[in-house]
Design a protein around this motif. Structure first.
Motif, PDB file in Angstrom:
ATOM      1  N   LEU A 221       0.828  -1.203   0.000  1.00 29.34           N
ATOM      2  CA  LEU A 221       0.000   0.000   0.000  1.00 29.34           C
ATOM      3  C   LEU A 221       0.859   1.249   0.000  1.00 29.34           C
ATOM      4  O   LEU A 221       0.595   2.206  -0.748  1.00 29.34           O
ATOM      5  CB  LEU A 221      -0.919  -0.005   1.228  1.00 29.34           C
ATOM      6  CG  LEU A 221      -1.704   1.288   1.484  1.00 29.34           C
ATOM      7  CD1 LEU A 221      -2.653   1.578   0.333  1.00 29.34           C
ATOM      8  CD2 LEU A 221      -2.470   1.202   2.806  1.00 29.34           C
ATOM      9  N   ALA A 222       1.905   1.276   0.830  1.00 27.54           N
ATOM     10  CA  ALA A 222       2.759   2.458   0.917  1.00 27.54           C
ATOM     11  C   ALA A 222       3.473   2.729  -0.401  1.00 27.54           C
ATOM     12  O   ALA A 222       3.603   3.886  -0.832  1.00 27.54           O
ATOM     13  CB  ALA A 222       3.772   2.279   2.053  1.00 27.54           C
ATOM     14  N   VAL A 223       3.938   1.676  -1.064  1.00 28.61           N
ATOM     15  CA  VAL A 223       4.637   1.851  -2.342  1.00 28.61           C
ATOM     16  C   VAL A 223       3.681   2.386  -3.403  1.00 28.61           C
ATOM     17  O   VAL A 223       4.010   3.324  -4.153  1.00 28.61           O
ATOM     18  CB  VAL A 223       5.265   0.522  -2.793  1.00 28.61           C
ATOM     19  CG1 VAL A 223       5.798   0.627  -4.220  1.00 28.61           C
ATOM     20  CG2 VAL A 223       6.384   0.120  -1.840  1.00 28.61           C
ATOM     21  N   ILE A 224       2.489   1.819  -3.484  1.00 27.96           N
ATOM     22  CA  ILE A 224       1.497   2.300  -4.450  1.00 27.96           C
ATOM     23  C   ILE A 224       1.105   3.740  -4.140  1.00 27.96           C
ATOM     24  O   ILE A 224       0.990   4.582  -5.036  1.00 27.96           O
ATOM     25  CB  ILE A 224       0.259   1.379  -4.448  1.00 27.96           C
ATOM     26  CG1 ILE A 224       0.633  -0.007  -4.990  1.00 27.96           C
ATOM     27  CG2 ILE A 224      -0.870   1.978  -5.270  1.00 27.96           C
ATOM     28  CD1 ILE A 224      -0.473  -1.040  -4.880  1.00 27.96           C
ATOM     29  N   ALA A 225       0.919   4.045  -2.862  1.00 29.77           N
ATOM     30  CA  ALA A 225       0.511   5.391  -2.458  1.00 29.77           C
ATOM     31  C   ALA A 225       1.582   6.426  -2.768  1.00 29.77           C
ATOM     32  O   ALA A 225       1.264   7.593  -3.025  1.00 29.77           O
ATOM     33  CB  ALA A 225       0.176   5.406  -0.965  1.00 29.77           C
TER      34      ALA A 225
ATOM     35  N   SER B  73      -4.122 -12.917  -7.452  1.00 32.07           N
ATOM     36  CA  SER B  73      -5.548 -13.117  -7.227  1.00 32.07           C
ATOM     37  C   SER B  73      -6.351 -12.170  -8.111  1.00 32.07           C
ATOM     38  O   SER B  73      -5.901 -11.055  -8.393  1.00 32.07           O
ATOM     39  CB  SER B  73      -5.877 -12.853  -5.753  1.00 32.07           C
ATOM     40  OG  SER B  73      -7.254 -12.626  -5.567  1.00 32.07           O
ATOM     41  N   PRO B  74      -7.531 -12.581  -8.555  1.00 34.80           N
ATOM     42  CA  PRO B  74      -8.376 -11.656  -9.325  1.00 34.80           C
ATOM     43  C   PRO B  74      -8.805 -10.444  -8.506  1.00 34.80           C
ATOM     44  O   PRO B  74      -9.272  -9.449  -9.066  1.00 34.80           O
ATOM     45  CB  PRO B  74      -9.581 -12.519  -9.724  1.00 34.80           C
ATOM     46  CG  PRO B  74      -9.566 -13.684  -8.784  1.00 34.80           C
ATOM     47  CD  PRO B  74      -8.124 -13.928  -8.455  1.00 34.80           C
ATOM     48  N   TRP B  75      -8.635 -10.538  -7.180  1.00 30.61           N
ATOM     49  CA  TRP B  75      -8.988  -9.412  -6.313  1.00 30.61           C
ATOM     50  C   TRP B  75      -7.788  -8.528  -6.012  1.00 30.61           C
ATOM     51  O   TRP B  75      -7.922  -7.549  -5.276  1.00 30.61           O
ATOM     52  CB  TRP B  75      -9.569  -9.931  -4.996  1.00 30.61           C
ATOM     53  CG  TRP B  75     -10.829 -10.715  -5.185  1.00 30.61           C
ATOM     54  CD1 TRP B  75     -10.988 -12.075  -5.082  1.00 30.61           C
ATOM     55  CD2 TRP B  75     -12.111 -10.202  -5.538  1.00 30.61           C
ATOM     56  NE1 TRP B  75     -12.276 -12.435  -5.340  1.00 30.61           N
ATOM     57  CE2 TRP B  75     -13.003 -11.310  -5.624  1.00 30.61           C
ATOM     58  CE3 TRP B  75     -12.606  -8.922  -5.794  1.00 30.61           C
ATOM     59  CZ2 TRP B  75     -14.343 -11.164  -5.964  1.00 30.61           C
ATOM     60  CZ3 TRP B  75     -13.950  -8.780  -6.135  1.00 30.61           C
ATOM     61  CH2 TRP B  75     -14.801  -9.888  -6.213  1.00 30.61           C
ATOM     62  N   LEU B  76      -6.628  -8.835  -6.571  1.00 34.31           N
ATOM     63  CA  LEU B  76      -5.440  -8.026  -6.319  1.00 34.31           C
ATOM     64  C   LEU B  76      -5.698  -6.571  -6.727  1.00 34.31           C
ATOM     65  O   LEU B  76      -6.144  -6.295  -7.840  1.00 34.31           O
ATOM     66  CB  LEU B  76      -4.251  -8.582  -7.111  1.00 34.31           C
ATOM     67  CG  LEU B  76      -2.860  -8.005  -6.782  1.00 34.31           C
ATOM     68  CD1 LEU B  76      -1.781  -9.031  -7.111  1.00 34.31           C
ATOM     69  CD2 LEU B  76      -2.586  -6.724  -7.558  1.00 34.31           C
ATOM     70  N   GLY B  77      -5.421  -5.666  -5.813  1.00 31.04           N
ATOM     71  CA  GLY B  77      -5.574  -4.246  -6.113  1.00 31.04           C
ATOM     72  C   GLY B  77      -6.991  -3.730  -6.033  1.00 31.04           C
ATOM     73  O   GLY B  77      -7.224  -2.532  -6.223  1.00 31.04           O
ATOM     74  N   SER B  78      -7.950  -4.603  -5.751  1.00 30.60           N
ATOM     75  CA  SER B  78      -9.343  -4.154  -5.682  1.00 30.60           C
ATOM     76  C   SER B  78      -9.546  -3.202  -4.500  1.00 30.60           C
ATOM     77  O   SER B  78      -9.341  -3.576  -3.347  1.00 30.60           O
ATOM     78  CB  SER B  78     -10.272  -5.368  -5.543  1.00 30.60           C
ATOM     79  OG  SER B  78     -11.619  -4.959  -5.450  1.00 30.60           O
ATOM     80  N   GLY B  79      -9.916  -1.983  -4.781  1.00 31.69           N
ATOM     81  CA  GLY B  79     -10.143  -0.983  -3.741  1.00 31.69           C
ATOM     82  C   GLY B  79      -8.895  -0.303  -3.230  1.00 31.69           C
ATOM     83  O   GLY B  79      -8.989   0.647  -2.452  1.00 31.69           O
ATOM     84  N   VAL B  80      -7.702  -0.775  -3.657  1.00 30.45           N
ATOM     85  CA  VAL B  80      -6.473  -0.192  -3.117  1.00 30.45           C
ATOM     86  C   VAL B  80      -6.292   1.249  -3.573  1.00 30.45           C
ATOM     87  O   VAL B  80      -5.650   2.051  -2.889  1.00 30.45           O
ATOM     88  CB  VAL B  80      -5.244  -1.044  -3.518  1.00 30.45           C
ATOM     89  CG1 VAL B  80      -4.878  -0.839  -4.980  1.00 30.45           C
ATOM     90  CG2 VAL B  80      -4.053  -0.710  -2.639  1.00 30.45           C
ATOM     91  N   GLU B  81      -6.892   1.606  -4.727  1.00 32.70           N
ATOM     92  CA  GLU B  81      -6.756   2.981  -5.183  1.00 32.70           C
ATOM     93  C   GLU B  81      -7.376   3.962  -4.199  1.00 32.70           C
ATOM     94  O   GLU B  81      -6.842   5.050  -3.959  1.00 32.70           O
ATOM     95  CB  GLU B  81      -7.367   3.163  -6.577  1.00 32.70           C
ATOM     96  CG  GLU B  81      -8.748   2.603  -6.759  1.00 32.70           C
ATOM     97  CD  GLU B  81      -8.765   1.122  -7.097  1.00 32.70           C
ATOM     98  OE1 GLU B  81      -9.582   0.421  -6.466  1.00 32.70           O
ATOM     99  OE2 GLU B  81      -7.992   0.674  -7.954  1.00 32.70           O
ATOM    100  N   PHE B  82      -8.485   3.562  -3.578  1.00 32.80           N
ATOM    101  CA  PHE B  82      -9.152   4.456  -2.638  1.00 32.80           C
ATOM    102  C   PHE B  82      -8.468   4.443  -1.268  1.00 32.80           C
ATOM    103  O   PHE B  82      -8.389   5.473  -0.600  1.00 32.80           O
ATOM    104  CB  PHE B  82     -10.626   4.071  -2.522  1.00 32.80           C
ATOM    105  CG  PHE B  82     -11.349   4.122  -3.836  1.00 32.80           C
ATOM    106  CD1 PHE B  82     -11.552   5.334  -4.486  1.00 32.80           C
ATOM    107  CD2 PHE B  82     -11.785   2.966  -4.453  1.00 32.80           C
ATOM    108  CE1 PHE B  82     -12.193   5.385  -5.717  1.00 32.80           C
ATOM    109  CE2 PHE B  82     -12.422   3.002  -5.682  1.00 32.80           C
ATOM    110  CZ  PHE B  82     -12.637   4.219  -6.313  1.00 32.80           C
ATOM    111  N   THR B  83      -7.973   3.271  -0.867  1.00 34.58           N
ATOM    112  CA  THR B  83      -7.207   3.217   0.376  1.00 34.58           C
ATOM    113  C   THR B  83      -5.916   4.006   0.242  1.00 34.58           C
ATOM    114  O   THR B  83      -5.510   4.721   1.161  1.00 34.58           O
ATOM    115  CB  THR B  83      -6.895   1.760   0.758  1.00 34.58           C
ATOM    116  OG1 THR B  83      -8.111   0.999   0.787  1.00 34.58           O
ATOM    117  CG2 THR B  83      -6.247   1.688   2.135  1.00 34.58           C
ATOM    118  N   ALA B  84      -5.252   3.876  -0.908  1.00 35.49           N
ATOM    119  CA  ALA B  84      -4.023   4.635  -1.148  1.00 35.49           C
ATOM    120  C   ALA B  84      -4.309   6.137  -1.173  1.00 35.49           C
ATOM    121  O   ALA B  84      -3.545   6.939  -0.618  1.00 35.49           O
ATOM    122  CB  ALA B  84      -3.387   4.204  -2.465  1.00 35.49           C
TER     123      ALA B  84
END
Length: 322
Positions: free
Chosen positions: A49-53, A235-246
């Motif tokens: 999460l930190a790296v993506i953010a 996983s097909p759920w990889l990254g799901s919602g991470v854009e909003f958490t980031a």
């Protein structure tokens, strides 16, 4: 006057008060939360999460948004995992391909925004849906396991410290220095403060904006790699919602959603830490997984409102400032 100053202080430093109070609360209410092993586990889990953010933070500082980072992570990692699984591609080469895919997907976003002049929110909303659709089509929405020798890397440590924590720190320091010490970083800040003025004084606004999306794509794919290695599969759920958490982690940490204000290292780490700390603490309390969404949503709302107060869009008297 004292009440007003107190409220202004809470707006400015309230995040750190909430962070400290939440940490203390979980430490008192749970038996193992405060253990060194658990604190390292929080940092270990928050690393992707930190790296993506950090990449998203660069885009936001420039006054734009990229909500496709989660889908970018999924598509690029799915391509890399399929190359290893179906074609026996060397893991190092597959990793390079994943990073190049992230750069390409980020470049597509940058071209749509900087060349075609489409609003960044609308542009990346479209690519968020498209990238995830392509990834699910390629994988048939199934798990794509990593080769056995790579799965063990998910628990790799350097001494007592998981290696992904060290990777996270190195990346965040690098992105922080890029923002704080280079002409590119200063151009991002100038764009975030007023893109029209930045263009008038001759700054390469379109090129800088384009490169910020490319970097966001590379860092999204890097975060996806960390998640994939931790899970042992794509996983097909990889990254799901991470854009909003980031996005929430970026704003909670102090980067203004309006652009032009904030730092990478000292915003992303505490911002990502509080979300993972809440998830970890609620798990130790035995709370239902759905409660995390409630608490996380409340934290996001508080962060957005505090950002609005700091930027002057609303006042403490509950009226909109013209």
């Amino acid at each position: 006057m004292n009440i007003k100053r107190t409220m202004e202080g809470l707006v400015k430093y309230g995040f750190f008060v909430v962070l400290g109070a939440t940490f203390l609360l979980f430490s008192v209410l749970t038996e193992h939360f405060l253990s060194g092993e658990n604190i390292l586990n929080i940092f270990h889990t928050m690393a992707p999460l930190a790296v993506i953010a950090s990449g998203l933070g660069l885009v936001i500082i420039s006054g734009r948004l990229d909500i496709s980072v989660g889908s970018t992570a999924l598509l690029s990692c799915a391509i890399g995992a399929l190359l290893m699984k179906d074609h026996g591609v060397d893991p190092i080469l597959a990793t390079i391909v994943v990073l190049l895919c992230g750069a390409f997907l980020g470049a597509v976003n940058g071209a749509i925004v900087s060349v075609l002049k489409v609003n960044s929110l609308i542009a990346t909303l479209g690519t968020m849906i498209a990238y995830r659709g392509i990834a699910l089509s390629l994988t048939d929405a199934l798990l794509v396991p990593l080769p056995e020798p790579i799965r063990v890397l998910g628990n790799a440590q350097l001494g007592p410290i998981p290696t992904d924590i060290l990777i996270m720190v190195v990346i965040l320091v690098g992105v922080h220095l890029l923002h704080a010490r280079t002409a590119f970083g200063r151009q991002l800040v100038a764009m975030g403060n007023d893109v029209a003025i930045a263009r008038k004084v001759g700054l390469p606004v379109d090129r800088t904006g384009f490169l910020s999306f490319v970097l966001a794509g590379v860092l999204a794919s890097t975060g996806g790699i960390l998640t994939t290695v931790q899970n042992g599969a794509v996983s097909p759920w990889l990254g799901s919602g991470v854009e909003f958490t980031a996005l929430a982690a970026v704003v909670v940490g102090g980067i203004s959603l309006l652009g032009g204000r904030g730092t990478i290292l000292f915003s992303i780490i505490p911002g990502a830490f509080i979300f993972e700390m809440i998830r970890n603490g609620l798990t130790h309390l035995g709370a239902t997984p759905y409660s995390y969404r409630l608490v996380g949503g409340a934290v996001i709302f508080a962060a957005m409102y505090a950002d609005a107060l700091k930027s002057g869009r609303v006042s403490l008297r509950w009226r909109t400032v013209p």
